[in-house]
Design a protein around this motif. Structure first.
Motif, PDB file in Angstrom:
ATOM      1  N   PHE A   1     -78.077  -4.068   6.976  1.00 23.73           N
ATOM      2  CA  PHE A   1     -77.967  -5.520   7.166  1.00 23.73           C
ATOM      3  C   PHE A   1     -76.854  -5.902   8.137  1.00 23.73           C
ATOM      4  CE2 PHE A   1     -75.354  -4.038   3.735  1.00 23.73           C
ATOM      5  CZ  PHE A   1     -74.116  -4.581   4.044  1.00 23.73           C
ATOM      6  N   CYS A   2     -76.155  -4.897   8.676  1.00 21.30           N
ATOM      7  CA  CYS A   2     -74.931  -5.170   9.448  1.00 21.30           C
ATOM      8  C   CYS A   2     -75.131  -4.803  10.915  1.00 21.30           C
ATOM      9  CB  CYS A   2     -73.796  -4.346   8.835  1.00 21.30           C
ATOM     10  SG  CYS A   2     -72.263  -4.461   9.748  1.00 21.30           S
ATOM     11  N   SER A   3     -74.633  -5.650  11.815  1.00 24.21           N
ATOM     12  CA  SER A   3     -74.799  -5.381  13.245  1.00 24.21           C
ATOM     13  C   SER A   3     -73.571  -4.697  13.857  1.00 24.21           C
ATOM     14  CB  SER A   3     -75.080  -6.695  13.985  1.00 24.21           C
ATOM     15  OG  SER A   3     -73.971  -7.555  13.845  1.00 24.21           O
ATOM     16  N   VAL A   4     -72.487  -4.623  13.089  1.00 26.71           N
ATOM     17  CA  VAL A   4     -71.227  -4.115  13.642  1.00 26.71           C
ATOM     18  C   VAL A   4     -71.373  -2.730  14.270  1.00 26.71           C
ATOM     19  CG1 VAL A   4     -69.034  -3.118  12.857  1.00 26.71           C
ATOM     20  CG2 VAL A   4     -69.564  -5.489  12.347  1.00 26.71           C
ATOM     21  N   TRP A   5     -71.992  -1.810  13.517  1.00 27.11           N
ATOM     22  CA  TRP A   5     -72.047  -0.430  14.015  1.00 27.11           C
ATOM     23  C   TRP A   5     -72.935  -0.311  15.246  1.00 27.11           C
ATOM     24  CZ3 TRP A   5     -76.797   2.316  13.489  1.00 27.11           C
ATOM     25  CH2 TRP A   5     -77.758   1.707  12.677  1.00 27.11           C
ATOM     26  N   ARG A   6     -73.842  -1.280  15.433  1.00 26.66           N
ATOM     27  CA  ARG A   6     -74.716  -1.217  16.606  1.00 26.66           C
ATOM     28  C   ARG A   6     -74.103  -1.947  17.799  1.00 26.66           C
ATOM     29  NH1 ARG A   6     -80.555  -2.688  15.295  1.00 26.66           N
ATOM     30  NH2 ARG A   6     -81.244  -0.731  16.173  1.00 26.66           N
ATOM     31  N   THR A   7     -73.301  -2.992  17.543  1.00 26.35           N
ATOM     32  CA  THR A   7     -72.695  -3.717  18.661  1.00 26.35           C
ATOM     33  C   THR A   7     -71.314  -3.148  19.011  1.00 26.35           C
ATOM     34  OG1 THR A   7     -71.931  -5.374  17.076  1.00 26.35           O
ATOM     35  CG2 THR A   7     -73.917  -5.884  18.286  1.00 26.35           C
ATOM     36  N   ASP A   8     -70.463  -2.949  17.983  1.00 27.37           N
ATOM     37  CA  ASP A   8     -69.113  -2.415  18.255  1.00 27.37           C
ATOM     38  C   ASP A   8     -69.091  -0.889  18.278  1.00 27.37           C
ATOM     39  OD1 ASP A   8     -67.998  -4.866  18.544  1.00 27.37           O
ATOM     40  OD2 ASP A   8     -67.078  -4.973  16.569  1.00 27.37           O
ATOM     41  N   GLY A   9     -70.196  -0.265  17.855  1.00 25.34           N
ATOM     42  CA  GLY A   9     -70.273   1.189  17.908  1.00 25.34           C
ATOM     43  C   GLY A   9     -69.794   1.847  16.622  1.00 25.34           C
ATOM     44  N   GLN A  10     -70.185   3.144  16.487  1.00 30.89           N
ATOM     45  CA  GLN A  10     -69.805   3.882  15.268  1.00 30.89           C
ATOM     46  C   GLN A  10     -68.517   4.684  15.465  1.00 30.89           C
ATOM     47  OE1 GLN A  10     -73.971   5.475  14.505  1.00 30.89           O
ATOM     48  NE2 GLN A  10     -73.299   5.080  12.430  1.00 30.89           N
ATOM     49  N   ARG A  11     -68.039   4.758  16.701  1.00 36.11           N
ATOM     50  CA  ARG A  11     -66.752   5.447  16.924  1.00 36.11           C
ATOM     51  C   ARG A  11     -65.639   4.413  16.799  1.00 36.11           C
ATOM     52  NH1 ARG A  11     -63.462   6.305  21.386  1.00 36.11           N
ATOM     53  NH2 ARG A  11     -64.952   5.341  22.818  1.00 36.11           N
ATOM     54  N   PRO A  12     -64.784   4.545  15.777  1.00 44.37           N
ATOM     55  CA  PRO A  12     -63.727   3.549  15.634  1.00 44.37           C
ATOM     56  C   PRO A  12     -62.772   3.606  16.830  1.00 44.37           C
ATOM     57  CG  PRO A  12     -63.921   4.935  13.679  1.00 44.37           C
ATOM     58  CD  PRO A  12     -64.752   5.565  14.741  1.00 44.37           C
ATOM     59  N   ARG A  13     -62.493   2.444  17.373  1.00 40.41           N
ATOM     60  CA  ARG A  13     -61.533   2.361  18.485  1.00 40.41           C
ATOM     61  C   ARG A  13     -60.280   1.689  17.934  1.00 40.41           C
ATOM     62  NH1 ARG A  13     -64.853  -1.103  22.170  1.00 40.41           N
ATOM     63  NH2 ARG A  13     -66.035  -1.498  20.270  1.00 40.41           N
TER      64      ARG A  13
ATOM     65  N   ILE B   1     -51.974 -13.327   7.466  1.00 44.73           N
ATOM     66  CA  ILE B   1     -52.661 -12.766   8.636  1.00 44.73           C
ATOM     67  C   ILE B   1     -53.841 -11.917   8.175  1.00 44.73           C
ATOM     68  CG2 ILE B   1     -52.439 -11.209  10.625  1.00 44.73           C
ATOM     69  CD1 ILE B   1     -49.524 -12.105  10.843  1.00 44.73           C
ATOM     70  N   ALA B   2     -55.013 -12.229   8.732  1.00 49.80           N
ATOM     71  CA  ALA B   2     -56.202 -11.416   8.456  1.00 49.80           C
ATOM     72  C   ALA B   2     -56.253 -10.289   9.478  1.00 49.80           C
ATOM     73  CB  ALA B   2     -57.454 -12.272   8.565  1.00 49.80           C
ATOM     74  N   LEU B   3     -56.387  -9.076   9.001  1.00 46.06           N
ATOM     75  CA  LEU B   3     -56.599  -7.944   9.908  1.00 46.06           C
ATOM     76  C   LEU B   3     -58.103  -7.914  10.157  1.00 46.06           C
ATOM     77  CD1 LEU B   3     -54.144  -5.448   8.196  1.00 46.06           C
ATOM     78  CD2 LEU B   3     -53.702  -6.952  10.143  1.00 46.06           C
ATOM     79  N   ALA B   4     -58.485  -8.506  11.280  1.00 46.65           N
ATOM     80  CA  ALA B   4     -59.906  -8.790  11.542  1.00 46.65           C
ATOM     81  C   ALA B   4     -60.618  -7.533  12.031  1.00 46.65           C
ATOM     82  CB  ALA B   4     -60.024  -9.922  12.553  1.00 46.65           C
ATOM     83  N   ASP B   5     -60.672  -6.551  11.164  1.00 44.33           N
ATOM     84  CA  ASP B   5     -61.248  -5.255  11.525  1.00 44.33           C
ATOM     85  C   ASP B   5     -62.647  -5.122  10.944  1.00 44.33           C
ATOM     86  OD1 ASP B   5     -58.819  -4.624  12.663  1.00 44.33           O
ATOM     87  OD2 ASP B   5     -58.034  -3.814  10.789  1.00 44.33           O
ATOM     88  N   ASP B   6     -63.440  -4.269  11.596  1.00 46.59           N
ATOM     89  CA  ASP B   6     -64.749  -3.992  11.032  1.00 46.59           C
ATOM     90  C   ASP B   6     -64.571  -3.170   9.756  1.00 46.59           C
ATOM     91  OD1 ASP B   6     -65.984  -5.310  13.129  1.00 46.59           O
ATOM     92  OD2 ASP B   6     -65.899  -3.534  14.398  1.00 46.59           O
ATOM     93  N   ASN B   7     -63.655  -2.232   9.796  1.00 44.81           N
ATOM     94  CA  ASN B   7     -63.413  -1.380   8.616  1.00 44.81           C
ATOM     95  C   ASN B   7     -61.997  -0.813   8.734  1.00 44.81           C
ATOM     96  OD1 ASN B   7     -63.323   0.526   6.609  1.00 44.81           O
ATOM     97  ND2 ASN B   7     -65.044   1.737   7.361  1.00 44.81           N
ATOM     98  N   PHE B   8     -61.084  -1.277   7.866  1.00 42.83           N
ATOM     99  CA  PHE B   8     -59.672  -0.878   7.964  1.00 42.83           C
ATOM    100  C   PHE B   8     -59.457   0.587   7.552  1.00 42.83           C
ATOM    101  CE2 PHE B   8     -55.200  -0.777   6.542  1.00 42.83           C
ATOM    102  CZ  PHE B   8     -54.586  -1.305   7.670  1.00 42.83           C
ATOM    103  N   TYR B   9     -60.485   1.224   7.048  1.00 43.39           N
ATOM    104  CA  TYR B   9     -60.360   2.618   6.578  1.00 43.39           C
ATOM    105  C   TYR B   9     -61.336   3.481   7.387  1.00 43.39           C
ATOM    106  CZ  TYR B   9     -60.053   6.363   3.008  1.00 43.39           C
ATOM    107  OH  TYR B   9     -59.842   7.547   2.331  1.00 43.39           O
ATOM    108  N   PRO B  10     -61.029   3.708   8.671  1.00 41.25           N
ATOM    109  CA  PRO B  10     -62.012   4.368   9.530  1.00 41.25           C
ATOM    110  C   PRO B  10     -62.136   5.866   9.295  1.00 41.25           C
ATOM    111  CG  PRO B  10     -60.032   3.827  10.788  1.00 41.25           C
ATOM    112  CD  PRO B  10     -59.822   3.283   9.419  1.00 41.25           C
ATOM    113  N   VAL B  11     -61.126   6.481   8.654  1.00 37.55           N
ATOM    114  CA  VAL B  11     -61.202   7.926   8.396  1.00 37.55           C
ATOM    115  C   VAL B  11     -61.075   8.140   6.892  1.00 37.55           C
ATOM    116  CG1 VAL B  11     -60.131  10.175   8.820  1.00 37.55           C
ATOM    117  CG2 VAL B  11     -60.094   8.417  10.612  1.00 37.55           C
TER     118      VAL B  11
END
Ligand code: SF4
Length: 504
Positions: free
Chosen positions: A172-184, A206-216
């Motif tokens: 249901f999420c577009s993040v991995w397709r638009t921002d990619g699956q490799r965390p930058r 302050i919101a840490l506006a990240d797709d996923n704050f736990y990339p590893v």
């Protein structure tokens, strides 16, 4: 030639919950010789068309929900003789739409940070390209936001990004397709400098506006070690070390600050990470729970999440480590039954979530779900007001259906009604008061009560309600409450605050 950046919105509240970060980033990317851009966030107040002069450049950032208003602004700006440039996720997916309906001279596809100066120079010479393929830039090229341009006392939360992209692949999420699956991931220096700048101005939240704050995750590390992928393992370890470095520096910031982020449930298996978050004053996180059943998780390709008792325990783990959870749930999944609603409401209570949101399954452009849905015979053959339902964001808001995906056993109205009932139950005054008992002071509990009610009004009624009177009333109610609430979020400026050193 003046530069305008416009964040479109149909409703203006005078005060907003969160800063539209993209506007301040593009302000940072605007070449200084063009002066400070004119920033218009329509969640605060509507654009004044007379502020646009012939030859100006008007940048409009759109996502699916505000695309229709964005196109209206584009047409106005074009009529005023300006160069009209669209960007954002929706324009990246549908560039031709912005050109046909929004009067766009150009569309920037992908990250605008590096492309924006070129667009402005091309407009200056009178020949902008129809499309700029900006793609995905590396983290080192992310442009810091121009927070010096932010109006004071209008936003409750500022926003800083630490990482773009997510390795998962939820349907249901577009993040991995638009921002990619490799965390930058940005280096801690760049992030901490932005945070300090905001605290100097008086921002406490302050919101840490990240797709996923736990990339590893720990599992990623174990897998790389097991596969003897030495290079990959080193890369993952370096990313993890950089996360801890950032959090150690955040831990040195004034103790009146509060951060919120978005994270996967896997972080609950990593107590060291949660403890670092607590030390860094990351006091809250949105966790995409989605479903409380294994079949529901399978429906959305999110089998890495836990369900049942394990789910409740994982969510409680966050709280035990001082991270309060905003749980996000989806209703209307193919495997949902009538009793799923009660089971979800009960799990949300048992897991001691601080906040929760309950959304109805909606296929968003750019997702796997949307690609599947738009090919169904029903979606392909349905039109409303002459507009194909597969372009539902172009349908006037009062005519849009609330549910798009037929459910095998429940009617749309049943799903909507049951979803509304779960919101009502979770955010009743009695439930909120009970949930807020983790806060010692009565004043603190009242703040939670106030914030919870605003949250509910802004997101539940306006998103789910079918009658426009209720939607209008909710928006008005949220507007009244938002002003006094904003005052609770503002802090004393600290102009001399130093940037915390790197941790040895
Ligand atoms: S929903 Fe969250 S975990 Fe899933 S792909 Fe999107 S950002 Fe990643």
């Amino acid at each position: 030639m003046k530069i305008h950046l416009v964040n479109p919105s149909d409703a203006s509240f005078g005060t907003a919950v969160i800063t539209p970060r993209w506007m301040y980033v593009l302000a940072g990317a605007t070449p200084r010789e063009f002066g400070d851009p004119h920033l218009v966030d329509e969640t605060l107040s509507a654009l004044d068309p007379l502020s646009i002069e012939p030859g100006d450049v008007v940048g409009i950032g759109v996502h699916t929900a505000n695309a229709l208003r964005g196109y209206e602004i584009g047409r106005i700006a074009r009529q005023r003789g300006a160069f009209v440039i669209f960007g954002g996720i929706h324009a990246t997916l549908y560039p031709e739409e912005a050109q046909e309906l929004g009067g766009a001279h150009s569309v920037v596809k992908g990250d605008g940070d590096l492309a924006w100066p070129k667009v402005i120079h091309d407009c200056g010479s009178g020949s902008p390209l129809p499309v700029y393929e900006a793609g995905r830039i590396e983290a080192v090229d992310f442009v810091p936001a121009r927070w010096d341009l932010i109006p004071r006392k209008r936003y409750m939360w500022a926003s800083v990004q630490t990482v773009r992209g997510c390795p998962k692949h939820c349907s249901f999420c577009s993040v991995w397709r638009t921002d990619g699956q490799r965390p930058r991931q940005r280096a801690s220096d760049a992030v901490i400098e932005e945070i300090v700048q905001l605290r100097r101005l008086g921002f406490l939240f302050i919101a840490l506006a990240d797709d996923n704050f736990y990339p590893v995750t720990l599992t990623d590390l174990e897998l790389a070690a097991k596969q003897k992928a030495t290079g990959r393992l080193k890369e993952l370890e370096a990313m993890r070390a950089e996360r801890f470095e950032l959090m150690a520096r955040m831990a040195q910031l004034p103790r009146d600050m509060c951060f919120f982020t978005q994270i996967t449930m896997e972080a609950a298996e990593d107590p060291e990470y949660l403890d670092a978050m607590r030390a860094a004053q990351i006091k809250g996180a949105l966790v995409g729970v989605e479903s409380v059943t294994p079949s529901g998780l399978k429906d959305v390709y999110k089998e890495f999440n836990a369900s049942g008792e394990v789910l409740v325990e994982r969510l409680r783990t966050f709280r035990r480590h001082g991270v309060y959870v905003l749980g996000s749930f989806i209703f209307g999944l193919p495997s949902d039954e009538a009793d799923t609603f009660d089971a979800t409401a009960a799990a949300a209570q048992q897991a001691e979530l601080a906040f929760a949101q309950f959304v109805m399954l909606t296929p968003f452009p750019g997702t796997v779900d949307f690609n599947r849905w738009e090919k169904t015979p029903e979606a392909m053959s349905t039109k409303i007001a002459g507009i194909p339902i597969t372009r539902r964001w172009l349908i006037p808001p009062n005519l849009r259906p609330k549910l798009y995906w037929p459910h095998p056993r429940m009617s749309g109205e049943e799903i909507r009604g049951r979803t509304q009932a779960v919101w009502d139950k979770f955010y009743s005054v009695a439930s909120i008061w009970k949930r807020s008992r983790f806060i010692k002071s009565k004043q603190g509990r009242l703040v939670i009560l106030l914030i919870s009610r605003i949250y509910r009004q802004m997101y539940a009624d306006t998103g789910i309600a079918t009658d426009s009177a209720r939607t209008t009333w909710s928006a008005r109610w949220a507007r009244w409450l938002a002003r006094p609430c904003q005052a609770l979020f503002a802090g004393r400026p600290m102009p001399d605050l130093k940037v915390p050193d790197q941790v040895a």
